[in-house]
Design a protein around this motif. Structure first.
Motif, PDB file in Angstrom:
ATOM      1  N   ARG A 123       0.823  -1.215   0.000  1.00  0.00           N
ATOM      2  CA  ARG A 123       0.000   0.000   0.000  1.00  0.00           C
ATOM      3  C   ARG A 123       0.857   1.266   0.000  1.00  0.00           C
ATOM      4  O   ARG A 123       0.457   2.299  -0.530  1.00  0.00           O
ATOM      5  CB  ARG A 123      -0.932  -0.018   1.208  1.00  0.00           C
ATOM      6  CG  ARG A 123      -2.153   0.897   1.040  1.00  0.00           C
ATOM      7  CD  ARG A 123      -3.084   0.791   2.233  1.00  0.00           C
ATOM      8  NE  ARG A 123      -3.597  -0.547   2.440  1.00  0.00           N
ATOM      9  CZ  ARG A 123      -4.557  -1.106   1.718  1.00  0.00           C
ATOM     10  NH1 ARG A 123      -5.097  -0.433   0.714  1.00  0.00           N
ATOM     11  NH2 ARG A 123      -4.977  -2.322   1.996  1.00  0.00           N
ATOM     12  N   GLU A 124       2.041   1.177   0.551  1.00  0.00           N
ATOM     13  CA  GLU A 124       2.956   2.328   0.462  1.00  0.00           C
ATOM     14  C   GLU A 124       3.363   2.590  -0.979  1.00  0.00           C
ATOM     15  O   GLU A 124       3.497   3.733  -1.404  1.00  0.00           O
ATOM     16  CB  GLU A 124       4.197   2.066   1.325  1.00  0.00           C
ATOM     17  CG  GLU A 124       3.958   2.140   2.819  1.00  0.00           C
ATOM     18  CD  GLU A 124       5.206   1.804   3.607  1.00  0.00           C
ATOM     19  OE1 GLU A 124       6.288   1.686   2.979  1.00  0.00           O
ATOM     20  OE2 GLU A 124       5.112   1.648   4.834  1.00  0.00           O
ATOM     21  N   ALA A 125       3.578   1.502  -1.747  1.00  0.00           N
ATOM     22  CA  ALA A 125       3.944   1.646  -3.156  1.00  0.00           C
ATOM     23  C   ALA A 125       2.740   2.033  -4.009  1.00  0.00           C
ATOM     24  O   ALA A 125       2.881   2.783  -4.985  1.00  0.00           O
ATOM     25  CB  ALA A 125       4.544   0.343  -3.677  1.00  0.00           C
ATOM     26  N   VAL A 126       1.557   1.501  -3.656  1.00  0.00           N
ATOM     27  CA  VAL A 126       0.322   1.783  -4.404  1.00  0.00           C
ATOM     28  C   VAL A 126      -0.733   2.222  -3.398  1.00  0.00           C
ATOM     29  O   VAL A 126      -1.537   1.415  -2.920  1.00  0.00           O
ATOM     30  CB  VAL A 126      -0.151   0.543  -5.187  1.00  0.00           C
ATOM     31  CG1 VAL A 126      -1.351   0.897  -6.073  1.00  0.00           C
ATOM     32  CG2 VAL A 126       0.972  -0.040  -6.037  1.00  0.00           C
ATOM     33  N   PRO A 127      -0.765   3.510  -3.053  1.00  0.00           N
ATOM     34  CA  PRO A 127      -1.691   3.968  -2.014  1.00  0.00           C
ATOM     35  C   PRO A 127      -3.158   3.722  -2.330  1.00  0.00           C
ATOM     36  O   PRO A 127      -3.985   3.629  -1.417  1.00  0.00           O
ATOM     37  CB  PRO A 127      -1.394   5.471  -1.930  1.00  0.00           C
ATOM     38  CG  PRO A 127      -0.003   5.614  -2.449  1.00  0.00           C
ATOM     39  CD  PRO A 127       0.137   4.575  -3.499  1.00  0.00           C
ATOM     40  N   ASP A 128      -3.495   3.581  -3.629  1.00  0.00           N
ATOM     41  CA  ASP A 128      -4.893   3.429  -4.010  1.00  0.00           C
ATOM     42  C   ASP A 128      -5.345   1.981  -4.116  1.00  0.00           C
ATOM     43  O   ASP A 128      -6.383   1.694  -4.732  1.00  0.00           O
ATOM     44  CB  ASP A 128      -5.149   4.138  -5.345  1.00  0.00           C
ATOM     45  CG  ASP A 128      -5.201   5.649  -5.184  1.00  0.00           C
ATOM     46  OD1 ASP A 128      -5.614   6.107  -4.109  1.00  0.00           O
ATOM     47  OD2 ASP A 128      -4.843   6.363  -6.134  1.00  0.00           O
TER      48      ASP A 128
END
Length: 409
Positions: A123-128
């Motif tokens: 989720r840090e890499a892809v917040p969405d």
């Protein structure tokens, strides 16, 4: 007008240009023709995923192993034709945890680098990412820019002596008794005599086979791709479930490509482009990547998969048909000499397909030179501006990377 060549390759997608390059590097006189610009069939209308093999790992060992081998080779030889993004396989809370575990274990068994990572790291890499992500596996997926790849491969073939003729449609194959000896080609090209003709026309392989009097049992399926505005996604997203509609999100610079469906078609030139496919793909991709639900669309296109499905190989539905490739020697198979078809496969494995076909044809022609395509980098591989100029020269107009090609500084 009559032209002569050792090998005539019909079809200028990834596999056809790959065969031309491979044979030309072995010193064979090769001519390649395509009915339009190069790479505008299946290759240029794909989703452009550079497979790690993880997508097939739990169900297709051979396909998975082929993908990881070719993934690593393309990263070495294709330069700016590839974007190294990595990929996530994402299990949502309602998805089968056993399926995720089986895929992960299969990846390890087949030497596909796979690592479970914490959901919060993903989720840090892809917040969405969706809120209900339960597990994430990281694999070395990537992105292929098909137009650049075809252009670089065709240019490399030409550098080694091949003749490349876009916009040269075959109207008939020439035969002498039970042997194919060339082709009649429109647009003022004339007749091309060849010691061997290669059918690398993908989803259209059955049609060229008909001209030779052989049955190439294709079962093409269409799939939709939806391109949306979204800046900042850096990783391929895959849904960790049995392959289904709307389970892949591919990142580009400031867009994403959502894919895809799988619907059988009778004619790869004439088929319905159904609204339900667009709606379902968006809905399903939004389950793992919610911005897909309402991001502005920039273009939508369909591609047709070149699935080879002889009756004895069918396994129940279009998604059950093997994504493996097949080299059909029509002399051995049908008693028609001088003619080989290369069918099935994936863009990721196009070079391997070309090598297998070139090996078979070289043996027929008595050529002893080995394949070198895995060891030598493609022409202008590290020069995006030159690659994009070649895309224009070869009249490549595929929608898969239309947002990327031409933007090189």
């Amino acid at each position: 007008m009559m032209h002569s060549t050792d090998v005539l390759v019909v079809g200028g997608g990834g596999t056809g240009t790959g065969i031309a390059r491979d044979l030309a590097m072995r010193g064979v006189d090769v001519t390649l023709v395509d009915r339009g610009g190069l790479g505008i069939g299946t290759t240029g209308r794909s989703h452009g995923l550079l497979h790690s093999g993880a997508r097939y790992a739990e169900a297709d060992e051979a396909g998975a192993r082929e993908c990881i081998v070719e993934n690593e080779i393309l990263r070495e030889i294709a330069g700016a034709c590839i974007r190294d993004t990595g990929g996530y396989f994402i299990r949502l809370e309602d998805d089968d945890p056993d399926y995720f575990e089986e895929k992960y274990e299969a990846c390890l068994d087949y030497e596909i680098p796979a690592e479970r990572i914490p959901v919060e790291q993903a989720r840090e890499a892809v917040p969405d990412l969706a809120d209900d992500v339960a597990e994430v596996m990281e694999v070395p997926d990537g992105v292929i820019y098909p137009s650049r790849l075809v252009a670089a491969t065709a240019a490399d073939a030409r550098e080694h002596g091949a003749t490349i003729l876009p916009d040269a449609p075959v109207t008939d194959l020439l035969k002498d008794d039970e042997r194919v000896i060339g082709a009649a080609v429109d647009h003022d090209v004339g007749k091309i005599h060849a010691d061997h003709v290669v059918n690398a026309t993908g989803a259209w392989a059955g049609q060229l086979g008909d001209m030779a009097g052989v049955d190439v049992e294709m079962k093409p399926t269409r799939g939709v791709m939806i391109c949306q505005e979204y800046e900042g996604l850096g990783t391929v997203l895959n849904r960790a479930r049995d392959p289904d509609d709307g389970d892949i999100v591919i990142p580009h610079a400031d867009e994403v490509i959502l894919g895809t469906t799988s619907v059988e078609v009778d004619d790869p030139d004439e088929y319905e482009e159904a609204d339900w496919e667009v709606e379902r793909t968006i809905e399903e991709c939004a389950a793992i990547f919610p911005p897909a639900a309402d991001a502005p669309e920039t273009r939508t296109y369909w591609g047709v998969r070149p699935l080879y499905a002889p009756e004895e190989a069918e396994t129940g539905g279009a998604r059950g048909i093997s994504r493996g490739f097949f080299v059909l020697d029509h002399d051995e198979r049908d008693g028609v000499g001088g003619f080989t078809s290369v069918v099935g496969g994936k863009l990721t494995t196009h070079r391997m397909m070309a090598e297998a076909a070139a090996d078979a044809i070289a043996e027929r022609l008595g050529v002893d030179e080995p394949c070198r395509t895995a060891d030598e980098q493609l022409y202008a591989h590290d020069d995006p501006a030159t690659l994009d100029a070649l895309v224009e020269e070869f009249d490549i107009d595929g929608p898969a990377d239309a947002d990327v090609v031409g933007r090189a500084q």
